[in-house]
Design a protein around this motif. Sequence first.
Motif, PDB file in Angstrom:
ATOM      1  N   SER A 159      84.263 -19.439  45.403  1.00 32.52           N
ATOM      2  CA  SER A 159      84.909 -20.095  46.407  1.00 32.52           C
ATOM      3  C   SER A 159      83.893 -21.357  46.693  1.00 32.52           C
ATOM      4  N   LEU A 160      84.613 -22.523  47.045  1.00 35.60           N
ATOM      5  CA  LEU A 160      83.686 -23.708  47.376  1.00 35.60           C
ATOM      6  C   LEU A 160      84.644 -24.628  48.117  1.00 35.60           C
ATOM      7  N   GLY A 161      84.034 -25.560  48.816  1.00 32.02           N
ATOM      8  CA  GLY A 161      84.621 -26.660  49.758  1.00 32.02           C
ATOM      9  C   GLY A 161      84.429 -26.590  50.944  1.00 32.02           C
ATOM     10  N   ALA A 162      84.586 -27.512  51.709  1.00 29.92           N
ATOM     11  CA  ALA A 162      84.947 -27.646  53.306  1.00 29.92           C
ATOM     12  C   ALA A 162      85.926 -27.415  53.786  1.00 29.92           C
ATOM     13  N   SER A 163      87.293 -27.143  53.002  1.00 30.77           N
ATOM     14  CA  SER A 163      88.639 -27.421  53.552  1.00 30.77           C
ATOM     15  C   SER A 163      88.645 -26.187  54.694  1.00 30.77           C
ATOM     16  N   GLY A 164      87.905 -25.099  54.438  1.00 29.44           N
ATOM     17  CA  GLY A 164      88.391 -24.062  55.703  1.00 29.44           C
ATOM     18  C   GLY A 164      87.751 -24.554  56.920  1.00 29.44           C
ATOM     19  N   ALA A 165      86.598 -25.233  56.848  1.00 28.15           N
ATOM     20  CA  ALA A 165      86.011 -25.764  58.120  1.00 28.15           C
ATOM     21  C   ALA A 165      86.699 -27.165  58.739  1.00 28.15           C
ATOM     22  N   VAL A 166      87.187 -27.755  57.656  1.00 29.91           N
ATOM     23  CA  VAL A 166      87.856 -29.206  58.026  1.00 29.91           C
ATOM     24  C   VAL A 166      89.141 -28.683  58.616  1.00 29.91           C
ATOM     25  N   MET A 167      89.799 -27.533  58.174  1.00 32.64           N
ATOM     26  CA  MET A 167      91.106 -27.069  58.728  1.00 32.64           C
ATOM     27  C   MET A 167      90.882 -26.581  60.282  1.00 32.64           C
ATOM     28  N   GLY A 168      89.938 -25.987  60.363  1.00 37.21           N
ATOM     29  CA  GLY A 168      89.519 -25.693  61.632  1.00 37.21           C
ATOM     30  C   GLY A 168      89.446 -26.710  62.729  1.00 37.21           C
ATOM     31  N   VAL A 169      88.690 -27.858  62.183  1.00 35.09           N
ATOM     32  CA  VAL A 169      88.534 -29.020  63.024  1.00 35.09           C
ATOM     33  C   VAL A 169      89.956 -29.800  63.199  1.00 35.09           C
ATOM     34  N   ALA A 170      90.769 -29.674  62.227  1.00 30.05           N
ATOM     35  CA  ALA A 170      92.102 -30.261  62.357  1.00 30.05           C
ATOM     36  C   ALA A 170      92.987 -29.668  63.320  1.00 30.05           C
ATOM     37  N   VAL A 171      92.904 -28.414  63.072  1.00 30.43           N
ATOM     38  CA  VAL A 171      93.684 -27.467  64.293  1.00 30.43           C
ATOM     39  C   VAL A 171      93.360 -27.675  65.766  1.00 30.43           C
ATOM     40  N   ALA A 172      91.877 -27.745  65.817  1.00 30.80           N
ATOM     41  CA  ALA A 172      91.305 -27.824  67.101  1.00 30.80           C
ATOM     42  C   ALA A 172      91.618 -29.359  67.498  1.00 30.80           C
TER      43      ALA A 172
END
Length: 251
Positions: A159-172
């Motif tokens: 697994s690699l990438g910032a997408s999980g963290a970025v998705m959290g930022v987007a939802v917030a």
Amino acid sequence: MIKLTEVIKHIVIINVIFFVASITLGDTTLFNKWMVMYYPLNNDFHIWQVVTHLFMHLDFMHLLSNMLMLIFIGTLLERAIGKNKFIILYFSAGLGAVILSVLVDYIQIELAINTLTNSGFNKTDIMSTLSQGKYYPAWESLLTENSFKNLVTNFNKISLGASGAVMGVAVATAYLFPNVEFMLMFPPIPIKLKYLVMAYVAGDVVSAVLTGTPLVGSTNVGHMAHIGGAITGFIMMWYWKKQLIKKNRAN
């Protein structure tokens, strides 16, 4: 033109440095193998990968899409909540992405292993074989197609990438500023942030839970990680906003 906020600027710089290192150093120094995230029971897993995999990307387009979303949506959030809370939310969302993704993998892998042990295979031998990236052909006849795939693929996937963290930022951000409008590139129409983010999350839920295949994009997309990051971002922003309301009422 969007002016980068301090934390996002440094996150982008670190991601670019990691990407350049991954394509220049590569496997010659085991850089890629050390920095991506392996399943925790895999022999190649190391605890630092929980953080470092957030700065690793598969290719330039993977990096670009994550960083653009972070810049266009996250900048608004960092200005609103401050750099300290933004850092906490970003890495918490990344951790939430890891936890949900690993939890789902663990359940699927354990179910398959239990089926094999009930058929006479030794669990230690199964784990040892999987750690070598191998499997016994007999497993295919004992497991369903999905169970076999979950066992062999998930145990050795990265697994690699910032997408999980970025998705959290987007939802917030969408929770805090639901009616802010963004202009889509295609089609070139304005859309409120809450609808844009809801569409992203809904696509991940349908792809990961209902169909098992991606609605858009490649099969390498970590939909569960996206969902984990989204849930974490929502919970944190909901809590912080609730605390702020209580504080304002008290004053």
